[in-house]
Design an enzyme around this catalytic site. Sequence first.
Site, PDB file in Angstrom:
ATOM      1  N   THR A   1       0.813  -1.212   0.000  1.00 54.56           N
ATOM      2  CA  THR A   1       0.000   0.000   0.000  1.00 54.56           C
ATOM      3  C   THR A   1       0.848   1.264   0.000  1.00 54.56           C
ATOM      4  OG1 THR A   1      -1.504  -1.266   1.366  1.00 54.56           O
ATOM      5  CG2 THR A   1      -1.905   1.091   1.213  1.00 54.56           C
TER       6      THR A   1
ATOM      7  N   GLU B   1       9.823   9.219   9.452  1.00 56.72           N
ATOM      8  CA  GLU B   1       8.543   9.847   9.819  1.00 56.72           C
ATOM      9  C   GLU B   1       7.381   8.871   9.684  1.00 56.72           C
ATOM     10  OE1 GLU B   1       6.717  11.993  11.630  1.00 56.72           O
ATOM     11  OE2 GLU B   1       7.921  13.624  10.773  1.00 56.72           O
TER      12      GLU B   1
ATOM     13  N   GLY C   1       1.683   7.356  11.361  1.00 56.48           N
ATOM     14  CA  GLY C   1       1.239   7.538   9.969  1.00 56.48           C
ATOM     15  C   GLY C   1       1.513   8.910   9.395  1.00 56.48           C
TER      16      GLY C   1
ATOM     17  N   GLY D   1      -8.214  -7.094   6.833  1.00 57.30           N
ATOM     18  CA  GLY D   1      -6.793  -6.911   6.534  1.00 57.30           C
ATOM     19  C   GLY D   1      -6.130  -5.860   7.399  1.00 57.30           C
TER      20      GLY D   1
ATOM     21  N   LYS E   1       6.878   2.158  18.408  1.00 56.85           N
ATOM     22  CA  LYS E   1       6.776   3.588  18.084  1.00 56.85           C
ATOM     23  C   LYS E   1       7.147   4.446  19.296  1.00 56.85           C
ATOM     24  CE  LYS E   1       3.204   2.551  14.676  1.00 56.85           C
ATOM     25  NZ  LYS E   1       1.742   2.307  14.499  1.00 56.85           N
TER      26      LYS E   1
END
EC number: 1.1.1.3
Lengths: 432, 432
Positions: free
Chosen positions: A18, A135, A140, A193, A211
């Site tokens: 993606t 980043e 995100g 998914g 993170k």
Amino acid sequence: MTNSQPSPLRLGIAGLGTVGVGVIKIVRQKANLLAARTGRPIEITAVSARSKDKDRGVSLAGYAWEEDPVALAKRDDVDVFVELMGGENGPAKDAIEAALALGKDVVTANKALLAHHGQALAETAEDKGAVIRFEAAVAGGIPVIKALTEGLAGNEITRVMGVMNGTCNYILTRMQDAGLPYDEVFAEADALGYLEADPNLDVGGIDAGHKLSLLSAIAFGTQVDFDGVELEGIQRISIEDIHQAAELGYKIKLLGVTQMTGRGLEQRMSPCLVPAESPLGQLTGGTNMVVIEGDAVEQVVLRGPGAGEGPTASAVMGDVCDIARGLRLSTFGVPAKALVTAKAARSNSPAPYYLRLALQDRPGAMAKIATALGDNGISIDRMRQTRHAEAHAPVLIVTHKTQRADLDAAIEAMRATGVMAADPVALRIEQI
Amino acid sequence: MTNSQPSPLRLGIAGLGTVGVGVIKIVRQKANLLAARTGRPIEITAVSARSKDKDRGVSLAGYAWEEDPVALAKRDDVDVFVELMGGENGPAKDAIEAALALGKDVVTANKALLAHHGQALAETAEDKGAVIRFEAAVAGGIPVIKALTEGLAGNEITRVMGVMNGTCNYILTRMQDAGLPYDEVFAEADALGYLEADPNLDVGGIDAGHKLSLLSAIAFGTQVDFDGVELEGIQRISIEDIHQAAELGYKIKLLGVTQMTGRGLEQRMSPCLVPAESPLGQLTGGTNMVVIEGDAVEQVVLRGPGAGEGPTASAVMGDVCDIARGLRLSTFGVPAKALVTAKAARSNSPAPYYLRLALQDRPGAMAKIATALGDNGISIDRMRQTRHAEAHAPVLIVTHKTQRADLDAAIEAMRATGVMAADPVALRIEQI
């Protein structure tokens, strides 16, 4: 490298899922805009992925194909190696090391890799004069690494908090909205998914913990210490907890908190109750939020999409544009060799806790529980035993402020009484 | 200039008000941290202000004193001219021009100056190889210029919105919380020192409009066009409006919106109704919020303190650290000469409106108003005439979605009826 240099910046992209596809779209559709903003053309010269022939909705024509990401990373016509494969070891690591060894810059979305090998990779990069930008690895599309490393560079950072795993937030939100049990929503998320190949990375809080450990390194100038993160997943959150929290005016969020204390670096990622009407409480679905507190700036809150093609590609391209513009920055904001070893501290700042217990339905059970709490100096704010058909009495307790260590001791004492029918669920209540 | 260069970055600070003092404190107290982060020492060599002897709570020992900011800007021992005086013309402008003429970098918090002279200054800077940074000019401590210019550089920006004047937000919040009329809260804010010397800069929306015009330039690659901002202040917002909005589930905020449309660049800064429970509606006091929408990132929301010593100094120091780290960037994200002239468009996207009217108390008045709306294609969602002791009947109308041009025509028609006892208050309702 300065803005006046007109040579193109050539990207090699490894991983065409993606995010990789999103990056290709941006580079292709916004060539003029990117060149105007960065002062030089940005091009993709080569790509690599597991399958060459898969239909990804974008053409790969004009890009050299490499089966092996390491070979991609080493290509002479690649200036920046963009790693979008994921995985904490294996080809992603090999290829990044190959790129760095040749002094090539790296842009990656790989939090697992950096959480485990960030220090070594950063040192290699800095030895070779290369930069690693990530980043896209945290929250995100939110430019939080940039805000923390650059925008707030004049601050001593005091605390960073955040909801940073969209999948967990989706599951918790969906349980609440649809009134569905955890297992059912988990299966839904799987079918959609949304889950990692190893779902424990998501629901076990590991991905969010990765993170958080990266944010800690930047915030406090410490070496990444993922092992120092107190981790607790959302697997034991029941629909009953969601409902009880709602009645109390709270929502349950998988919340990360990192702060430097006199005892060391506290990092925890755990499901917490936050006020329903607070900005964190209002987060729904895959939206992420990061709260940064610094001595000068007080508090800055950043909210945005935590995943997805466009948002994550946006973060990757922010890093690519920085490199094209000539921004050279240490991976974690100070030279890797200046990062100090973090001394992990178990968090012990007092807070009220939500406790859900299942007790044997017999006389004196409740008294034993209350005694276990009292003996550990924990006073009860609210307590409720709900009517029940089952053999086990569900008991809900909200404590006054207590330290986690005292609560753990109380829970140990409760277990020893023999009246507990199941392990309790204990959730911290954060007033933020 | 690279990170490996150990020479200090020497600042000359003009203006020693709240923000200047905040910058001095950070540079002094965090010398080691700043050097570790940027790779070089950051020092203040010279300062300038209106009065040398004023007690500011910080010592100026060790800094050269200049009476004249222009002389300060020209000093050989100043690498970066930090302009914290304010004012759209006069000494601030002269001194910045003097610094740029010598190729020195400039960090400024001066939105008025940049809103009026940003294009010329940016061109001068780029001719001379200097940079102008202005994070502190917009939304205080929120690193929004950085997010927009750098973090989201891979996006075509579609819209930017924000609450960016803390004083107005303080006044509106205080009116609501204390139930006090505008004039009284205005006087309070004045006494507290919250207002600019010319209060119209705040309550007239001019200051916020300056900020919006700077965001527009970065977002859309257009020359700063402050004159193109549709401006409306909060002076006519009454406590009655605050109460009515609250009853409808809204709060009133001075909201800026900028977007590029097929007809041109729409920029407006005006009091709007926003849902009380939305992130914008929940903003209180001096907190600012900026919403950035881009084609890839979807939506990012940034919240933080809009003013004050620490937050604004944090923004200034973010810019200083960038310069110390060697980041060279065009003032508005693309070379100034590549910025295109904005074609200002009056915003005409349909929205519901809140209308408060005062009608002559006579038969047929209401019918005339309703007719004026109907004749202009505006349908009424809700309408209410409240009981009144005064001679004039207060009427509240919420319209269905309409374009502002139609509403203006309807208001014109209402005026022509002769039944209006005062000019109406018309506020856009934003569902964000």
